[in-house]
Each structure stands twice: as C-alpha cells, then as structure tokens.
Design an enzyme around this catalytic site. Structure first.
Site, PDB file in Angstrom:
ATOM      1  N   LYS A 235       0.813  -1.225   0.000  1.00  0.00           N
ATOM      2  CA  LYS A 235       0.000   0.000   0.000  1.00  0.00           C
ATOM      3  C   LYS A 235       0.846   1.275   0.000  1.00  0.00           C
ATOM      4  O   LYS A 235       0.449   2.305  -0.540  1.00  0.00           O
ATOM      5  CB  LYS A 235      -0.923   0.012   1.218  1.00  0.00           C
ATOM      6  CG  LYS A 235      -1.980  -1.083   1.203  1.00  0.00           C
ATOM      7  CD  LYS A 235      -3.019  -0.848   0.152  1.00  0.00           C
ATOM      8  CE  LYS A 235      -4.180  -1.829   0.243  1.00  0.00           C
ATOM      9  NZ  LYS A 235      -5.125  -1.659  -0.862  1.00  0.00           N
TER      10      LYS A 235
ATOM     11  N   GLU B 245     -10.002   5.618   2.798  1.00  0.00           N
ATOM     12  CA  GLU B 245     -10.804   4.542   3.356  1.00  0.00           C
ATOM     13  C   GLU B 245      -9.868   3.371   3.587  1.00  0.00           C
ATOM     14  O   GLU B 245      -8.826   3.270   2.947  1.00  0.00           O
ATOM     15  CB  GLU B 245     -11.902   4.142   2.375  1.00  0.00           C
ATOM     16  CG  GLU B 245     -11.461   3.178   1.263  1.00  0.00           C
ATOM     17  CD  GLU B 245     -10.436   3.744   0.299  1.00  0.00           C
ATOM     18  OE1 GLU B 245     -10.397   4.982   0.137  1.00  0.00           O
ATOM     19  OE2 GLU B 245      -9.660   2.954  -0.277  1.00  0.00           O
TER      20      GLU B 245
ATOM     21  N   SER C 101       1.743  -9.645  -0.666  1.00  0.00           N
ATOM     22  CA  SER C 101       1.405  -8.222  -0.645  1.00  0.00           C
ATOM     23  C   SER C 101       1.537  -7.576   0.724  1.00  0.00           C
ATOM     24  O   SER C 101       1.699  -6.366   0.831  1.00  0.00           O
ATOM     25  CB  SER C 101      -0.023  -8.036  -1.160  1.00  0.00           C
ATOM     26  OG  SER C 101      -0.926  -8.814  -0.395  1.00  0.00           O
TER      27      SER C 101
END
Lengths: 387, 253
Positions: free
Chosen positions: A84, A106, A373
């Site tokens: 991210k 969000e 990830s």
C-alpha cells in the site's frame, strides 16, 4: 477506447460535484507526475523510506513439499508492512504538489490507512481515515498504529460496516472538503483516474520482480505469476509488466469466503455481474435488481463486492485467469508459510500462496512467483481462536 | 415542453416558487407512501420526486439514506414503483420524477425503464452518480419515451460545464446548494447567488434549488434566481415524527 475505460469497464460514475476534483487530479497526473521533480522525489522516498527494491525470496522448504519452485515478491518487507505504501506515497506527494494539505482515505484491513498515515506524516499533511466499525474491531493493531501516527479515525457504522461503507462515507467527506483534501484512494478501482493512477504507482512491483526473477534464473521468466485480488491494487501492480509476456500464466485469486454454498464471498470476477458502484463500471456482487450484496472474507482487505475495472477487462480479454480460495484454504497457507519458511503472510496474501498449495499437482516442476502483498502480524488477533 | 417545466412555469405564472417534494418510494411504508403522494399533490406540488432506493447512496445524507434503506428492507423495487404509478396514472396533477443511482436502473434495462416511465406517467429522471461524461447512453434510451434526464449541477460546476449540460436539456435544472450530501442545514453558502446567476444565464429551462432546504424563508434571498425548491430530508423527518405531508406543505403555499 473511451478515456478512463479498460474495454467496457471503468468510467466516472460519480456525482457531478466530484467531477471538478477528479478533473483536477487527472490534470495533475498528466502534468506533475512526469516531471523530473516528482520522479526524483518519489524514487528517493521509495528507496529511503519504503526500502525498495523489495526482495524476491525463494522458498526452499515449501518448494520441496509442493514439488514446484515457489518464489515470493516481498511487499511485506516494505515500511508499514504492505504494498500500500507505494501508492500512498505517490498520491501523497502528488497531492502535496497540488497544494492539498489533507489526505483522506478509506481502509479495510487497515494497511492502506496505516500507509496513508505514514505518507501524511512524512509529507507534513493531515490524515483522515474512514474505516468500517467491524474492521476497526478486527484490525485493532492497525487502528492503534494510525492513532499513534496522528490520524483521525472515523468508524463507519452504516451498512455492512466494512470497506464498501467506508468508501461511501469517504466519498461523502470528499464532496464537502474537496478544496483542501485529496482522496487517497486505496486500490486500483473507483472513478477515473484512480485505477490508472494507482496502477502507475504499483506497477513497480512487477517491474522489479520481473528483473529480479530473470537475474536469479538465467534470464528466464516465471511460468506462473499469482496475486490476491480484492480491489486489486497489488495484483495490478504485480501483473502489469508481465502482461506482454505471453509465456507467463497470470492468475488472480479472489476470496470465496467460508466456501459454503450460498455464503457471502468477495469474488465479483468469479461470481459477479456487470454493474456500477463507487464510480466505475465493473464486475459486482449484486442482486438481480442492482442492490449491492454484502461480501465476506476472513481477510478484511479482500472484503469488497467490486473490483478494479482493469481486472474486469483482463478477465474479459482472457489474459488473466481469476479463481477463488476460501477462508480455510487461506488459513492453511498462512500456517504453512509461517512454519515452513518463517514468513507470516497477511491473510490477503495467504489466498495467493494458497493457490500454489491447492493447485500443486498441476504446477509440478513449474516456477511460481507469488506477490506477498503484506505481512500477517495484523491478523494474529483474527486467528487467535483458530491457531 | 416537458410536463415538469410546464408545472413549474404554472407556479411561476401565479407568482409562486415551484415545489418539488422528495420521498423515497415506499416511505414511511408501502400503503402510506401513496397517501403521502396524494397529499403532496393536493397541497400544490409542481413535481413530485420519488426516490428509487439503493444500497449504497453516496450522495445522500443520513436522513434520506436511513429512509431509503428501510424501504429496501421492505422489498421496494422498481417493479413495485412502476406498478403503483401505472395504477394511479392520470390521478396526479403534479409531474412525476424518479431519482436514484445508476446501477438499479442499469440492471432493470434502460429501454424497459424508459418505456415503463412513459407507461407510468413519469416525465423525468435524476441519476445522482452520473455526470455529463457518462450520460449519453442513458439519454439515448429514455428521451425517445419523453423522459428528461435532469441535469444536476452545483457550486463547483464551471460555466463551461453548465453550457454542456444545458445543451438539449429539458424539464428543469437541479442546482445543488451545498458541497455535500442531502440534508437540512441552518444556513446556505454565500456563493449560491453568484452561481445561480451563472446558471440563469446558461439554462433556458427552470432552475430548482435543492439540498439543505427546510423552510420557505430560506428562499427569499434567491428571488428571481431560482424557479423551484426541492426538499426531502425535512419532509422525511416531518413524516417520521408522525405529521402529515399536508401540514408540511402549508408554509410553502
């Protein structure tokens, strides 16, 4: 092709009042992103603060167990623990150069919220994070991290109290605060230009992984590339630079929830139909009347009834195979990777690892490169009762 | 001329502001909803805006969202709305408008939607999550049935974009008074007047002001700049408190 579309998917299905900030963002993407100043600062932050390039890791024990060569692209080693951060630093820097001083986001699993908060702190901006009330409880460690780093957390009590409701509320906030605030969208979904912008920041995953794999394998490419798909940002980043490589089979793994017939799942590509939500035409979990169905996955980051429009197109044109893994299979992968390699994967990434485990017979002798990830520390609370 | 424009012009010719009450279909319950529509019609509504409930209404504030979600729980859908309106076709003096989000309309089928609007006496449609850039395929499907796609503009809509919206627009133009969701507000932004002037220069159809409107006193300062007022949250709250639509409409007459 119409601007902002991937085949039949994409677009800008959003209230008119949000068009001016989207147009402003698109213009910034086209004018600021290519500049030497942006690229130099962004590259510097990725190296200095994120720790890029992230490693690729060969898994000798699991490879032996499964009869295949298992490689991991280690986005879990990034600062803040997931892919991210690539996107939030990119969007944060872009917003800063656009003159905004608030990053609104969000978050489902909390990793995008944490990464946005990190970016805001680094860039001397304010972070406002919307999170479903259910996710606030099940991802408490990330909520603590965000608060520590100065974010304002808004627990969303409406709807299913998960990611889709957090997106609804964040969009409402952006309606009101658009002059000062950039909506740092967390995945390669939403209205144009977000799917393209997020992919641009995440494609570094496959840019690095492709070269690293070839460097370690005498110039050969992997046979199979795998990533988990919720909204689809780590996956689009992992897939992008392999898409032109016809010899590489690309697999996206959605969450099948409990796996029981009729259960809520998070697999719109596998089980959804065309529709419009959160600014995009894409595949959705929905009723025949167009009401959005609740989704479920043990991995909060996959718990979303829609998917980025580029994935819908990659499925439609047949370049990427999308399949599903259920909660139990993901937990099994979570445990196996932890015990056999000493790497605790995020529950989201465990779905991608599980693909290699569950399909080991078809994958015998093949090289399989999985995007790990994120790291799984955040999920230990969810699994306390199970492990 | 679209019936919505006709009705607003009628009010205007009497020196009045056109009244556009909004209620989600099926609110406060299946039977009472139709009675509320009758009351609103008799109390002088120019256009009645009927909400098509959607599970994820990003442009709605808490009052409208809660009411709409309750209607969804009660099983309200487009078929129920059209069936009810077809039964009552010709009974309303006011023009009828449907307002909602694209996905339920898209799943229903755009051509079928347009045809059913005509059969049910509906002359307008507002899609809250569909800007100009995405509107062509909807317009092409509904306009042949005499249904107008009402432009939704706001404080941050440039005059250039207003001109694009005005091209071929009919019915009326919905001007959103705030940068935010629906709902009652104590005061309205000062910038409204300047933007309403721009809209008046651009559109040759009536301008309706909506979002945040709860009482006719709020409209005095916009005299000459707008032709109709839309009110939803205030009406819903009024009905939820056990009052009638007729009572709500009294101060507006």
């Amino acid at each position: 092709m119409k601007k902002g579309y991937f085949g039949d998917f994409g677009g800008q299905f959003i209230p008119e009042l949000l068009m001016p900030p989207l147009i402003e963002l698109e213009q910034a993407m086209e004018t600021i992103l290519p500049t030497e100043e942006f690229q130099t600062r962004f590259t510097h932050m990725l190296k200095e603060n994120v720790g890029r390039p992230s490693a690729i890791t060969y898994c000798p024990n699991l490879s032996k167990d499964l009869g295949l060569d298992l490689w991991l692209k280690r986005e879990d080693l990034n600062h803040s623990g997931a892919h991210k951060i690539n996107n939030t630093l990119g969007q944060g820097l872009l917003a800063k150069m656009m003159g905004k001083d608030v990053l609104l986001a969000e978050t489902g699993a909390g990793m995008h919220g944490v990464a946005t908060t990190v970016a805001a702190a680094m860039l001397d901006m304010k972070a406002v994070i919307y999170m479903g009330a259910t996710d606030v409880v099940r991802q408490a460690p990330n909520v603590g991290r965000m608060r520590l780093m100065g974010a304002e957390i808004v627990a969303v009590e409406s709807g299913t109290k998960t990611l889709k409701d957090a997106i609804n509320e964040a969009l409402r906030r952006w309606l009101s605060d658009q002059e000062t605030t950039h909506y740092c969208f967390g995945t390669a979904a939403g209205p144009h230009p977000f799917p393209t912008l997020v992919r641009e920041f995440q494609q570094i995953i496959s840019k690095e992984a492709r070269q690293q794999f070839m460097d370690r394998n005498e110039g050969n490419l992997p046979d199979v590339v795998v990533a988990c798909v919720g909204g689809g940002s780590n996956a689009i980043g992992m897939f992008h630079n392999f898409v032109p490589d016809e010899s590489v089979k690309i697999v996206g793994v959605e969450a099948a929830g409990t796996g029981e017939p009729g259960c809520y799942n998070s697999a719109p590509l596998d089980r959804g139909t065309d529709g419009v939500l959160h600014g995009m035409m894409t595949k959705l979990l929905q009723t025949e009347e167009g009401q959005i169905l609740p989704s479920h996955s043990i991995a909060p980051g996959l718990d979303y009834p829609g998917v980025g429009p580029e994935h819908a197109e990659l499925q439609a044109c047949g370049r990427v195979d999308y399949t599903t893994i259920n909660d139990g299979q993901a937990i099994n992968a979570f445990k196996l990777l932890s015990r056999r390699e000493g790497i605790i994967p995020a529950l989201e990434s465990s779905h991608a690892v599980a693909y290699a485990i569950e399909n080991r017979e078809q994958l015998q002798g093949k090289s399989v490169l999985v995007c790990l990830s994120g790291r799984g520390d955040k999920d230990l609370g969810i699994l306390d009762e199970i492990l | 001329m679209n019936p919505m424009q006709v009705k607003i012009e009628e009010a205007k010719s009497k020196g009045k502001v056109g009244l556009i009450p909004f209620l989600p279909a099926g609110f406060p319950n299946r039977e009472q909803f139709w009675k509320e529509l009758e009351q609103l019609d008799k109390a002088g509504a120019s256009v009645i805006e009927i909400g098509m409930p959607f599970s994820d209404p990003v442009a709605d504030g808490p009052v409208v969202e809660k009411a709409s979600l309750k209607c969804l729980e009660d099983g309200i859908n487009l078929t129920w709305i059209f069936d009810g309106l077809k039964e009552r076709k010709g009974q309303f003096n006011a023009a009828l408008l449907l307002m909602g989000y694209l996905n339920p309309v898209y799943q229903y089928g755009l051509d079928k939607f347009g045809a059913d609007c005509k059969a049910a006496g509906v002359s307008g449609l507002i899609i809250a999550d569909m800007p100009l850039e995405e509107s062509d395929f909807v317009k092409e499907a509904i306009e042949p049935h005499g249904v107008a796609l009402v432009p939704l503009i706001g404080l941050n809509t440039s005059k250039e974009r207003m001109k694009l919206y005005s091209d071929g627009a009919s019915g009326f133009c919905y001007f959103v008074s705030v940068l935010g969701t629906t709902g009652q507000r104590e005061s309205l932004p000062a910038k409204i007047k300047e933007k309403l002037k721009e809209a008046k220069e651009v559109f040759d159809i009536p301008i309706a002001l909506g979002f945040g409107i709860k009482h006719p006193d709020q409209l005095a300062e916009f005299e000459g700049l707008m032709d109709a007022a839309v009110f939803g949250s205030a009406l819903i709250s009024h009905i939820e408190a056990g009052n009638s639509s007729t009572q709500f409409m009294e101060p507006w007459q």
